[in-house]
Design a protein around this motif. Structure first.
Motif, PDB file in Angstrom:
ATOM      1  N   ARG A  81       0.833  -1.200   0.000  1.00  8.95           N
ATOM      2  CA  ARG A  81       0.000   0.000   0.000  1.00  8.95           C
ATOM      3  C   ARG A  81       0.873   1.258   0.000  1.00  8.95           C
ATOM      4  NH1 ARG A  81      -4.619   1.699   4.393  1.00  8.95           N
ATOM      5  NH2 ARG A  81      -4.973   3.733   3.499  1.00  8.95           N
ATOM      6  N   THR A 140       2.174  10.300   3.713  1.00 15.09           N
ATOM      7  CA  THR A 140       2.418   8.863   3.608  1.00 15.09           C
ATOM      8  C   THR A 140       3.785   8.498   4.169  1.00 15.09           C
ATOM      9  OG1 THR A 140       1.001   8.771   1.654  1.00 15.09           O
ATOM     10  CG2 THR A 140       2.467   6.903   2.025  1.00 15.09           C
ATOM     11  N   THR A 161       1.168   6.732  -6.869  1.00 18.76           N
ATOM     12  CA  THR A 161       0.009   7.496  -7.314  1.00 18.76           C
ATOM     13  C   THR A 161       0.189   8.981  -7.033  1.00 18.76           C
ATOM     14  OG1 THR A 161      -1.415   5.586  -6.934  1.00 18.76           O
ATOM     15  CG2 THR A 161      -2.493   7.737  -7.108  1.00 18.76           C
ATOM     16  N   ALA A 162       0.694   9.301  -5.848  1.00 23.41           N
ATOM     17  CA  ALA A 162       0.916  10.711  -5.499  1.00 23.41           C
ATOM     18  C   ALA A 162       1.960  11.346  -6.417  1.00 23.41           C
ATOM     19  CB  ALA A 162       1.334  10.829  -4.039  1.00 23.41           C
ATOM     20  N   LEU A 176       0.307   0.411   6.005  1.00 21.00           N
ATOM     21  CA  LEU A 176       1.086   0.701   4.802  1.00 21.00           C
ATOM     22  C   LEU A 176       1.901  -0.499   4.335  1.00 21.00           C
ATOM     23  CD1 LEU A 176       2.318   4.323   5.551  1.00 21.00           C
ATOM     24  CD2 LEU A 176       0.502   3.612   4.000  1.00 21.00           C
ATOM     25  N   PHE A 195      -1.114  -4.472  -1.424  1.00 19.73           N
ATOM     26  CA  PHE A 195      -2.074  -3.705  -2.212  1.00 19.73           C
ATOM     27  C   PHE A 195      -2.465  -4.478  -3.466  1.00 19.73           C
ATOM     28  CE2 PHE A 195      -2.948  -0.650  -5.627  1.00 19.73           C
ATOM     29  CZ  PHE A 195      -4.028   0.014  -5.081  1.00 19.73           C
ATOM     30  N   SER A 205      -0.957  16.497  -4.005  1.00 13.96           N
ATOM     31  CA  SER A 205      -0.128  15.317  -4.227  1.00 13.96           C
ATOM     32  C   SER A 205       1.137  15.361  -3.381  1.00 13.96           C
ATOM     33  CB  SER A 205       0.237  15.199  -5.707  1.00 13.96           C
ATOM     34  OG  SER A 205      -0.934  15.091  -6.480  1.00 13.96           O
ATOM     35  N   GLU A 219       0.579   4.169  -2.792  1.00 13.85           N
ATOM     36  CA  GLU A 219       0.239   5.546  -2.448  1.00 13.85           C
ATOM     37  C   GLU A 219       1.308   6.520  -2.933  1.00 13.85           C
ATOM     38  OE1 GLU A 219      -1.016   6.367   1.536  1.00 13.85           O
ATOM     39  OE2 GLU A 219      -2.384   4.653   1.579  1.00 13.85           O
ATOM     40  N   THR A 235       0.226  14.465   0.037  1.00 18.49           N
ATOM     41  CA  THR A 235       0.034  13.021   0.175  1.00 18.49           C
ATOM     42  C   THR A 235       1.375  12.305   0.327  1.00 18.49           C
ATOM     43  OG1 THR A 235      -2.008  13.093  -1.108  1.00 18.49           O
ATOM     44  CG2 THR A 235      -0.923  10.960  -0.929  1.00 18.49           C
TER      45      THR A 235
END
Length: 162
Positions: free
Chosen positions: A4, A62, A11-12, A73, A77, A55, A8, A58
């Motif tokens: 995860r 994270t 994606t960020a 975390l 995922f 972003s 994350e 994030t």
């Protein structure tokens, strides 16, 4: 296996890059005010800036949660089986995009629907072909003829005079 945390962060970073591209592109059109109001690039600039800042936030959040020892975390995922399912959706969509640009939207639409219905959905040939050609005809008449919105054309459509 993708954790995860990795998902994350990736994606960020992708949305951060997307936001920065928008910001950079908007600057070409002007982002300030002139005598008639905001310049054409102002709204996209601030939207891109908001995306980039969110972003970046994030990424920081994270990483902070990872340093703080958040157990969530480290969980999986995406495993190998899930990745196969994702790719079975993504690869045909990518092929659809490439075929749309090279062969035209209608041919790509028919090929994609035939592949998705017959080989992924296991439908029979008659419903598959009826749906694929019916959908292409619906979009042709609905968009090209009725709404006068032209879609990408390829060599087959050109040859048929569509």
């Amino acid at each position: 296996m993708i954790t995860r945390f990795q998902a994350e962060i990736a994606t960020a970073l992708a949305t951060l890059a997307f936001g920065l591209v928008i910001v950079n592109g908007a600057r070409e059109f002007g982002v300030g005010w002139d005598s008639s109001g905001p310049q054409p690039g102002a709204f996209p600039f601030y939207c891109g800036l908001l995306i980039a800042l969110a972003s970046a936030g994030t990424v920081v959040t994270t990483i902070g949660r990872r340093i703080g020892g958040s157990a969530g975390l480290a969980e999986t995922f995406l495993d190998r089986e899930q990745a196969k399912r994702v790719l079975s959706f993504f690869v045909p969509m990518l092929a659809f995009i490439v075929l749309s640009v090279t062969l035209g939207m209608y041919i790509a639409m028919v090929l994609y629907l035939v592949f998705a219905m017959r080989f992924q959905g296991r439908f029979g040939w008659l419903p598959t072909l009826a749906t694929a050609f019916g959908t292409a005809a619906f979009f042709y008449f609905g968009l090209e003829k009725f709404a006068q919105v032209s879609l990408l054309k390829g060599p087959v459509e050109t040859m048929l005079g569509l």
